[in-house]
Design an enzyme around this catalytic site. Structure first.
Site, PDB file in Angstrom:
ATOM      1  N   GLY A  47     -21.147 -33.338 -19.962  1.00 43.12           N
ATOM      2  CA  GLY A  47     -22.238 -32.814 -20.772  1.00 43.12           C
ATOM      3  C   GLY A  47     -22.583 -33.658 -21.978  1.00 43.12           C
ATOM      4  N   HIS A  48     -21.848 -34.755 -22.222  1.00 42.23           N
ATOM      5  CA  HIS A  48     -22.045 -35.555 -23.449  1.00 42.23           C
ATOM      6  C   HIS A  48     -22.018 -37.040 -23.135  1.00 42.23           C
ATOM      7  CE1 HIS A  48     -21.307 -36.928 -27.638  1.00 42.23           C
ATOM      8  NE2 HIS A  48     -21.839 -35.769 -27.968  1.00 42.23           N
ATOM      9  N   PHE A  49     -22.902 -37.640 -22.670  1.00 36.09           N
ATOM     10  CA  PHE A  49     -24.154 -37.194 -22.049  1.00 36.09           C
ATOM     11  C   PHE A  49     -24.161 -37.760 -20.647  1.00 36.09           C
ATOM     12  CE2 PHE A  49     -24.906 -37.798 -26.610  1.00 36.09           C
ATOM     13  CZ  PHE A  49     -25.330 -36.539 -26.986  1.00 36.09           C
ATOM     14  N   VAL A  54     -21.077 -40.885 -24.141  1.00 33.91           N
ATOM     15  CA  VAL A  54     -20.557 -41.240 -25.455  1.00 33.91           C
ATOM     16  C   VAL A  54     -19.448 -40.242 -25.780  1.00 33.91           C
ATOM     17  CG1 VAL A  54     -21.082 -41.429 -27.916  1.00 33.91           C
ATOM     18  CG2 VAL A  54     -22.782 -42.167 -26.232  1.00 33.91           C
TER      19      VAL A  54
END
Length: 148
Positions: A47-49, A54
């Site tokens: 989810g990041h990203f 990152v």
């Protein structure tokens, strides 16, 4: 050197939240150096990203905090170390946090912490994180060792 099996004897954290792979240097009551290899397999990258992975700054700070916890426990007396199963490190404050450069999959994230102040069960640590000797994050961490 302290490997991940020994780290798990000191810290209560487990997958996916154990963020220290190895301790490479430890001077009791003074400083510690450790690292975490950042891989694309980290759950946080879902989810990041997804299209631009990152490693989150809060995870870098948490990794420094866990490393500081190892320093605090290993700097304790033998009796206190034997009681470490009944103890936990709680962070009281995180000050002066700065993020200088993104951390990405494939990076070796190196944590370097030094003691600014230690009184009783309270520790104040200066933490810095590096990738390839480049400063990527820093913060001042204040923690206390307490009973679970």
């Amino acid at each position: 050197m302290i490997d991940v099996v020994e780290i798990q004897k000191i810290l209560p954290h487990r997958f996916p939240f154990l963020l220290v792979d190895r301790i490479t240097s430890l001077k009791e009551g003074e400083s510690i150096e450790a690292f975490k290899n950042i891989t694309i397999n980290e759950h946080v990258f879902e989810g990041h990203f997804p299209d631009h992975p990152v490693y989150p700054g809060v995870m870098i700070i948490e990794g420094m905090a866990q490393t500081g916890g190892v320093l605090a426990f290993k700097s304790s007396s033998e009796k206190e170390q034997e009681q470490s199963k009944e103890k936990v490190v709680y962070f009281m404050s995180i000050d002066k946090a700065k993020f200088r450069s993104p951390v990405k999959p494939g990076d070796k994230l190196v944590y370097k912490l030094s003691v600014l102040k230690h009184k009783g069960t309270v520790w104040v640590l200066e933490g810095k994180s590096f990738v390839d000797d480049k400063l990527v994050a820093e913060a001042e961490l204040k923690a206390m060792i307490v009973d679970k």
